[in-house]
Write a protein that holds these residues in place. Structure first.
Motif, mmCIF file in Angstrom:
data_model
loop_
_atom_site.group_PDB
_atom_site.id
_atom_site.type_symbol
_atom_site.label_atom_id
_atom_site.label_comp_id
_atom_site.label_asym_id
_atom_site.label_seq_id
_atom_site.Cartn_x
_atom_site.Cartn_y
_atom_site.Cartn_z
ATOM 1 N N LEU A 1 1.337 -2.463 4.378
ATOM 2 C CA LEU A 1 -0.097 -2.545 4.101
ATOM 3 C C LEU A 1 -0.892 -1.661 5.063
ATOM 4 C CD1 LEU A 1 -0.491 -6.362 3.366
ATOM 5 C CD2 LEU A 1 -0.890 -4.483 1.764
ATOM 6 N N GLN A 2 -0.497 -1.644 6.320
ATOM 7 C CA GLN A 2 -1.179 -0.799 7.308
ATOM 8 C C GLN A 2 -1.022 0.684 6.970
ATOM 9 O OE1 GLN A 2 0.250 -1.349 11.291
ATOM 10 N NE2 GLN A 2 -1.145 0.163 12.149
ATOM 11 N N THR A 3 0.170 1.099 6.579
ATOM 12 C CA THR A 3 0.401 2.488 6.196
ATOM 13 C C THR A 3 -0.420 2.849 4.960
ATOM 14 O OG1 THR A 3 2.634 2.418 7.097
ATOM 15 C CG2 THR A 3 2.169 4.157 5.513
ATOM 16 N N ALA A 4 -0.468 1.946 3.989
ATOM 17 C CA ALA A 4 -1.247 2.190 2.774
ATOM 18 C C ALA A 4 -2.735 2.291 3.090
ATOM 19 C CB ALA A 4 -0.992 1.076 1.761
ATOM 20 N N MET A 5 -3.226 1.451 3.993
ATOM 21 C CA MET A 5 -4.647 1.510 4.372
ATOM 22 C C MET A 5 -4.961 2.803 5.106
ATOM 23 S SD MET A 5 -5.330 -2.450 5.456
ATOM 24 C CE MET A 5 -6.787 -2.040 6.366
ATOM 25 N N SER A 6 -4.069 3.230 5.973
ATOM 26 C CA SER A 6 -4.260 4.488 6.685
ATOM 27 C C SER A 6 -4.286 5.665 5.715
ATOM 28 C CB SER A 6 -3.148 4.658 7.713
ATOM 29 O OG SER A 6 -3.258 5.897 8.354
ATOM 30 N N SER A 7 -3.400 5.640 4.743
ATOM 31 C CA SER A 7 -3.363 6.701 3.736
ATOM 32 C C SER A 7 -4.627 6.687 2.874
ATOM 33 C CB SER A 7 -2.134 6.542 2.849
ATOM 34 O OG SER A 7 -0.965 6.670 3.617
ATOM 35 N N ALA A 8 -5.109 5.497 2.539
ATOM 36 C CA ALA A 8 -6.345 5.393 1.758
ATOM 37 C C ALA A 8 -7.544 5.916 2.556
ATOM 38 C CB ALA A 8 -6.581 3.946 1.323
ATOM 39 N N LYS B 1 -12.231 4.996 -7.319
ATOM 40 C CA LYS B 1 -10.878 4.445 -7.473
ATOM 41 C C LYS B 1 -10.243 4.150 -6.117
ATOM 42 C CE LYS B 1 -7.794 7.204 -9.218
ATOM 43 N NZ LYS B 1 -6.888 7.977 -10.109
ATOM 44 N N ASN B 2 -10.436 5.053 -5.169
ATOM 45 C CA ASN B 2 -9.878 4.851 -3.835
ATOM 46 C C ASN B 2 -10.547 3.674 -3.127
ATOM 47 O OD1 ASN B 2 -8.040 5.861 -1.707
ATOM 48 N ND2 ASN B 2 -9.961 6.139 -0.597
ATOM 49 N N GLN B 3 -11.841 3.488 -3.335
ATOM 50 C CA GLN B 3 -12.546 2.364 -2.719
ATOM 51 C C GLN B 3 -12.019 1.034 -3.259
ATOM 52 O OE1 GLN B 3 -14.845 2.667 -0.196
ATOM 53 N NE2 GLN B 3 -14.523 0.475 -0.042
ATOM 54 N N ILE B 4 -11.760 0.979 -4.553
ATOM 55 C CA ILE B 4 -11.200 -0.240 -5.144
ATOM 56 C C ILE B 4 -9.799 -0.502 -4.580
ATOM 57 C CG2 ILE B 4 -10.334 -1.240 -7.303
ATOM 58 C CD1 ILE B 4 -12.695 0.239 -8.686
ATOM 59 N N TYR B 5 -9.000 0.552 -4.457
ATOM 60 C CA TYR B 5 -7.656 0.433 -3.895
ATOM 61 C C TYR B 5 -7.711 -0.076 -2.456
ATOM 62 C CZ TYR B 5 -3.084 1.989 -2.152
ATOM 63 O OH TYR B 5 -1.854 2.057 -1.569
ATOM 64 N N TYR B 6 -8.591 0.497 -1.644
ATOM 65 C CA TYR B 6 -8.725 0.095 -0.246
ATOM 66 C C TYR B 6 -9.179 -1.362 -0.147
ATOM 67 C CZ TYR B 6 -9.925 0.347 4.696
ATOM 68 O OH TYR B 6 -9.989 0.120 6.045
ATOM 69 N N ASN B 7 -10.156 -1.751 -0.964
ATOM 70 C CA ASN B 7 -10.630 -3.143 -0.946
ATOM 71 C C ASN B 7 -9.524 -4.110 -1.351
ATOM 72 O OD1 ASN B 7 -13.161 -2.386 -0.082
ATOM 73 N ND2 ASN B 7 -14.075 -2.455 -2.121
ATOM 74 N N THR B 8 -8.666 -3.698 -2.278
ATOM 75 C CA THR B 8 -7.536 -4.531 -2.686
ATOM 76 C C THR B 8 -6.562 -4.724 -1.527
ATOM 77 O OG1 THR B 8 -7.746 -3.740 -4.957
ATOM 78 C CG2 THR B 8 -5.652 -4.755 -4.349
ATOM 79 N N LEU B 9 -6.303 -3.651 -0.783
ATOM 80 C CA LEU B 9 -5.418 -3.761 0.385
ATOM 81 C C LEU B 9 -6.012 -4.696 1.435
ATOM 82 C CD1 LEU B 9 -4.380 -0.016 0.794
ATOM 83 C CD2 LEU B 9 -2.931 -1.896 -0.007
#
Length: 134
Positions: free
Chosen positions: A12-19, A107-115
């Protein structure tokens, strides 16, 4: 068992950093929408790059343990910024498509909020288990 430093939280941390990297890249593209000769960029997750490179790469067969590995043996985590080639060039040499950038931003904001929600859910579960949640 470590409740905080585990593979799921690390992912999750890696995904948030990438987002966050993707968010900065999109914001930079939007800011340079009218800059002559600016080439739009996009953030690509490394696993997507690895898949594309695997189609073009040959794996090396090592005959001795002292040989250096090359070919399909290396992997990296996270995201990379590459030049965007899937948009049309404008008259001023700029290839930023503002409509696509705004859609990607949403789309990226929705993805980040989901994470964030998923990470909060994990920490709330830990609080409940420890007796702090009511």
């Amino acid at each position: 068992m470590n409740l905080v430093n585990n593979s799921t939280n690390s992912l999750l941390q890696t995904a948030m950093s990438s987002a966050m990297t993707r968010q900065k890249t999109i914001a930079n593209n939007i800011a340079n929408a009218d800059t002559p000769n600016y080439k739009a960029k996009k953030t690509v997750f490394t696993h997507e790059l690895n898949q594309a490179m695997d189609r073009q790469r040959m794996d090396a067969h090592l005959t001795d343990k002292r040989h250096f590995p090359f070919g399909g043996n290396s992997r990296a985590d996270g995201a990379r910024v590459v030049e965007r080639k899937d948009t049309q060039m404008n008259n001023n040499g700029n290839n930023v498509d503002i409509d696509m950038e705004m859609a990607d931003l949403a789309k990226n904001q929705i993805y980040y909020n989901t994470l964030i929600d998923r990470l909060n859910g994990r920490f709330n579960s830990i609080r409940t288990v420890l007796g702090q949640g009511r």
